[in-house]
Design a protein around this motif. Structure first.
Motif, short mmCIF file in Angstrom:
data_model
loop_
_atom_site.label_atom_id
_atom_site.label_comp_id
_atom_site.label_asym_id
_atom_site.label_seq_id
_atom_site.Cartn_x
_atom_site.Cartn_y
_atom_site.Cartn_z
N GLY A 46 0.78 -1.22 0.00
CA GLY A 46 0.00 0.00 0.00
C GLY A 46 0.82 1.28 0.00
N ALA A 47 2.13 1.15 -0.18
CA ALA A 47 2.96 2.35 -0.22
C ALA A 47 2.66 3.20 -1.45
N VAL A 48 2.25 2.55 -2.54
CA VAL A 48 1.78 3.24 -3.74
C VAL A 48 0.53 2.52 -4.22
N ALA A 49 -0.22 3.20 -5.07
CA ALA A 49 -1.42 2.62 -5.67
C ALA A 49 -1.38 2.87 -7.17
N PRO A 50 -2.09 2.04 -7.95
CA PRO A 50 -2.13 2.28 -9.40
C PRO A 50 -2.50 3.72 -9.71
N GLY A 51 -1.76 4.30 -10.65
CA GLY A 51 -1.97 5.70 -11.00
C GLY A 51 -1.04 6.66 -10.32
N ASP A 52 -0.39 6.22 -9.22
CA ASP A 52 0.59 7.07 -8.54
C ASP A 52 1.84 7.23 -9.40
N ALA A 53 2.68 8.17 -9.02
CA ALA A 53 3.93 8.43 -9.75
C ALA A 53 5.13 8.08 -8.90
N VAL A 54 6.12 7.44 -9.54
CA VAL A 54 7.39 7.15 -8.87
C VAL A 54 8.49 7.89 -9.61
N VAL A 55 9.59 8.16 -8.90
CA VAL A 55 10.70 8.90 -9.48
C VAL A 55 12.00 8.28 -9.02
N ASP A 56 13.00 8.31 -9.87
CA ASP A 56 14.34 7.90 -9.45
C ASP A 56 15.37 8.42 -10.44
N SER A 57 16.62 8.28 -10.04
CA SER A 57 17.76 8.70 -10.84
C SER A 57 18.34 7.48 -11.54
N SER A 58 18.87 7.68 -12.76
CA SER A 58 19.46 6.55 -13.48
C SER A 58 20.38 7.04 -14.58
N SER A 59 21.37 6.19 -14.88
CA SER A 59 22.23 6.45 -16.04
C SER A 59 21.76 5.70 -17.27
N GLY A 74 0.78 -0.12 -13.96
CA GLY A 74 -0.11 1.03 -14.02
C GLY A 74 0.32 2.21 -13.18
N LEU A 75 1.62 2.45 -13.08
CA LEU A 75 2.13 3.61 -12.37
C LEU A 75 2.73 4.60 -13.36
N ARG A 76 2.82 5.85 -12.96
CA ARG A 76 3.52 6.85 -13.75
C ARG A 76 4.99 6.89 -13.32
N CYS A 77 5.87 7.18 -14.25
CA CYS A 77 7.31 7.08 -14.00
C CYS A 77 8.02 8.33 -14.48
N HIS A 78 8.85 8.90 -13.62
CA HIS A 78 9.68 10.05 -13.99
C HIS A 78 11.13 9.72 -13.68
N ILE A 79 12.01 9.91 -14.65
CA ILE A 79 13.42 9.61 -14.50
C ILE A 79 14.23 10.90 -14.56
N VAL A 80 15.07 11.09 -13.55
CA VAL A 80 16.07 12.15 -13.60
C VAL A 80 17.33 11.48 -14.12
N GLY A 81 17.65 11.76 -15.38
CA GLY A 81 18.65 10.98 -16.08
C GLY A 81 20.04 11.60 -16.08
#
Length: 331
Positions: A46-59, A74-81
């Protein structure tokens, strides 16, 4: 076997026997397992639910893995690249529905990583509903490697193993060793680039470094230093020689860190153990930067590591379960 999503096929490893006592654990994209298991756990708890957004850093590699997991669940994803995110990765992320925010170009890996973390903190301050995946610091990224450990043990039984592979965020070889040790003895050999703080090589610069994904210029909380028995540091030239030899001798087309792991695995082989080295991705990203330079490869029999001394092109040290160096502790 029929898979329900492409992530299953991309994350499933192959065990390839290169010699009676030497095996390659080959992935197309290893971090798919880690990202998918982490997202599943967050949804289950229950830390996230479908439709929520996650973010992380990646190369690059983790970005695609996380985008695949979000596509599946079914989650939204944002990458700080990183500045090193290439065009094929950028296109994949966009078509999978993820957004990419690339940092300004920099040749300073520490500056690049620090900028990415700072930007994520800005995003979280602006939108507290975002969930930061924290691939470098959250141990949920270990979870995906249990199934791999079970696969290895099913194939090899309880035989003593030497496991060799990049340290990276700590979750891959660290997680594999953790689960493999539940059913048999494992000697864990970590591979690092020069310039990484994780095991204290930040004072040695490699001007040609292209294998930053297996090390770090900032402390990572997921690295369990006491789990490692031996550490190898390989420069670009040594890793290039390893990955070219891996393709020529065994037809395994893999990324640069696989060449570093193959080099270390050959050195660590012994009659008492079966040696398994991790090949985390394919060689496609390295066609021009590495494989086009195959004439520069040195026969592996001509290479040997410096023992207990950090110096290019290759060094080795018995780590013997020592704690983290001061500069590698994630306070």
């Amino acid at each position: 076997m029929i898979d329900d999503h492409a992530a299953d096929a991309l994350g499933r490893p192959d065990l390839i026997r290169l010699a009676p006592d030497l095996l390659c654990l080959r992935f197309e994209t290893m971090k798919v397992l880690s990202a998918d298991a982490a997202v599943r756990h967050l949804l289950d708890t229950g830390a996230v639910a479908p439709g929520d957004a996650v973010v992380d850093s990646s190369s690059g590699i983790y970005a695609v893995a996380l985008a695949l997991a979000c596509h599946r669940h079914g989650l939204r994803c944002h990458i700080v690249g990183s500045t090193t995110v290439d065009r094929p990765t950028e296109l994949q992320l966009g078509l999978l529905g993820a957004t990419l925010e690339r940092m300004p170009r920099s040749t300073d890996l520490k500056l690049d990583q620090s900028r990415r973390v700072a930007r994520i903190r800005e995003l979280l301050a602006a939108d507290p509903r975002l969930h930061w995946m924290r691939q470098y610091h959250d141990e949920i990224h270990y979870l995906g490697y249990r199934a791999v450990a079970e696969r290895v043990r099913a194939a090899l039984g309880p035989t003593p193993l030497t496991l060799v592979g990049g340290v990276g965020s700590g979750a891959s070889t660290g997680g594999l060793a953790c689960y493999l040790r539940e059913t048999g003895p494992v000697r864990l050999v970590g591979v690092q680039p020069f310039g990484s703080v994780t095991f204290g090589s930040e004072s040695v610069a490699d001007p040609d470094i292209l294998i930053a994904g297996i090390g770090s210029s900032i402390p990572f909380g997921n690295v369990r230093h006491r789990a490692y028995d031996v550490i190898h540091w390989t420069g670009f030239g040594a890793a290039l020689s390893g990955v070219v030899a891996l393709l020529r001798e065994h037809a395994v087309f893999a990324g640069l860190s696989s060449g570093a792991a193959y080099l270390a695995a050959r050195w660590e082989r012994s009659a008492e153990r079966t040696t398994v080295f991790v090949s985390p991705d394919t060689g496609h990203r390295y066609v021009e930067a590495v494989f086009a330079r195959h004439a520069e490869a040195v026969p592996l029999d001509h290479l040997a590591p410096h023992e207990d001394r950090l110096a290019l092109p290759w060094s080795r040290r018995e780590w013997a379960g020592a704690p983290a160096p001061d500069g590698a502790r994630a306070w």
